[in-house]
Design an enzyme around this catalytic site. Structure first.
Site, PDB file in Angstrom:
ATOM      1  NE  ARG A  66     -20.186  44.279  21.315  1.00 46.56           N
ATOM      2  CZ  ARG A  66     -21.243  43.660  21.347  1.00 46.56           C
ATOM      3  NH1 ARG A  66     -21.788  43.234  22.531  1.00 46.56           N
ATOM      4  NH2 ARG A  66     -21.353  42.844  20.282  1.00 46.56           N
ATOM      5  CG  HIS A  70     -23.958  47.328  19.302  1.00 49.09           C
ATOM      6  ND1 HIS A  70     -24.320  46.103  19.083  1.00 49.09           N
ATOM      7  CD2 HIS A  70     -22.702  47.813  19.361  1.00 49.09           C
ATOM      8  CE1 HIS A  70     -23.031  45.459  18.474  1.00 49.09           C
ATOM      9  NE2 HIS A  70     -22.074  46.496  19.013  1.00 49.09           N
ATOM     10  CB  VAL A  74     -29.305  50.340  15.011  1.00 48.62           C
ATOM     11  CG1 VAL A  74     -30.734  49.978  14.408  1.00 48.62           C
ATOM     12  CG2 VAL A  74     -28.304  49.434  14.790  1.00 48.62           C
ATOM     13  CG  ASN A  98     -27.626  44.362  19.193  1.00 47.98           C
ATOM     14  OD1 ASN A  98     -26.413  44.975  19.090  1.00 47.98           O
ATOM     15  ND2 ASN A  98     -28.655  45.025  18.614  1.00 47.98           N
ATOM     16  CG  HIS A 195     -12.898  46.824  20.450  1.00 54.79           C
ATOM     17  ND1 HIS A 195     -12.909  46.351  19.183  1.00 54.79           N
ATOM     18  CD2 HIS A 195     -14.234  47.061  20.640  1.00 54.79           C
ATOM     19  CE1 HIS A 195     -14.094  46.101  18.626  1.00 54.79           C
ATOM     20  NE2 HIS A 195     -14.819  46.423  19.635  1.00 54.79           N
TER      21      HIS A 195
END
Length: 318
Positions: A66, A70, A74, A98, A195
């Site tokens: 994850r 993330h 970005v 976050n 997931h």
């Protein structure tokens, strides 16, 4: 004797692979062998740090995957998600999206050992990407190699996290959001399969219960309600094998037991249901598409040369 035509074909294919970055994994200035001469033990050091952490707490596998996502979504794969806030700058890691990220200490441990053995060589961005790769493999997922050579970004702003996918997005919105970053619907569904590891907090899915979401199977809705009874930070595993990389996540969607709305929408939408069904029944296909999508994601907006730096401390800009 090998025919001359065959020789020409081989030469043509080799040239094509070199030009298009397949030889030695070169792409966007990255290379599979980037640290071969400057830090040949980089892979081993990072894998050892991840393995030690997972032996102590296998839930870190989900956290590292994850974190990589993330980071890349970005400002590109530049380690910006690792930077700490200062009095004058609130950073990505302090965004509500976050706050539940985990595994920073694993990146720190790997970086400290790398700085001892190869000071100023291996970027934090590469450590994040390589740690995610190793986490997938150590959680019984596929092993895939990634090109390296990312440099660390010097910008981390909390407002930039608006680009992260929300758990309330539907399939069409997800296809558009990922499409804007160069991903196909297939890439998006495969990446959503991450997931298969980890949990979601009640705050991410409780709105489905308030609205009596018809896409939730009745008994599973009761399970989610029971989870949320203990508060917004209560955790619900995405599937029944939260620490194992498998296809149970997709099987759960078929049973309408997806935790997040953005998960379940993949099965409810005709545009993506076929992929969910294929992955649920074909683990090899999912593994192949997942690793291909992860390699692709790992090359999002990478920093090269003067665009970035090699941080000596992953939490602080040099």
């Amino acid at each position: 004797m090998v025919s001359l035509n065959l020789v020409f074909v081989v030469i043509f294919v080799m040239k094509y692979m070199i030009v298009n970055g397949w030889i030695y994994g070169m792409a966007n200035g990255l290379s599979m062998n980037y640290y071969l001469m400057t830090c040949p033990t980089a892979d081993i050091i990072i894998r050892n740090a991840v393995q030690t952490a997972l032996q102590s707490d296998p839930t870190f596998a989900a956290g590292l995957v994850r974190m990589h996502f993330h980071d890349c979504f970005v400002q590109g794969c530049d380690g910006s998600v690792l930077i700490n806030s200062t009095k004058s700058n609130m950073v990505e890691k302090d965004s509500p999206a976050n706050l539940s990220l985990r595994g920073y200490e694993i990146i720190d441990a790997a970086k400290e050992e790398l700085e001892r053995q190869c000071p100023g060589v291996v970027s934090c961005a590469d450590i994040v990407a390589m740690a995610a790769r190793d986490a997938v493999f150590l959680a019984s997922g596929p092993f895939y190699e990634i090109p390296k050579g990312r440099r660390d970004g010097t910008r981390s702003k909390i407002e930039d996290t608006i680009n992260l996918p929300s758990p309330t997005l539907n399939s069409s919105q997800l296809i558009t959001l990922f499409g804007n970053r160069g991903f196909t619907a297939q890439d998006m569904v495969a990446l959503s399969g991450a997931h298969t590891l980890g949990v979601a907090r009640c705050s991410s899915f409780k709105s489905r219960l308030d609205a009596a979401d018809p896409t939730i199977e009745t008994s599973f809705a009761k399970t989610l309600s029971k989870t949320c009874a203990t508060g917004d930070d209560a955790e619900q595993p995405f599937d029944s094998t939260r620490n194992t990389f498998d296809t149970d996540y997709f099987s759960a969607l078929q049973r309408r037991a997806g935790v997040l709305f953005s998960d379940q929408t993949l099965f409810e939408s005709a545009a993506t249901r076929g992929l969910v069904n294929k992955y649920a029944f074909n683990r090899a296909l999912f593994n192949m598409d997942f690793q291909r999508a992860m390699i692709k994601m790992g090359q999002l907006d990478v920093k090269e040369g003067s665009e970035g730096e090699i941080r000596s401390n992953c939490r602080i800009i040099n």
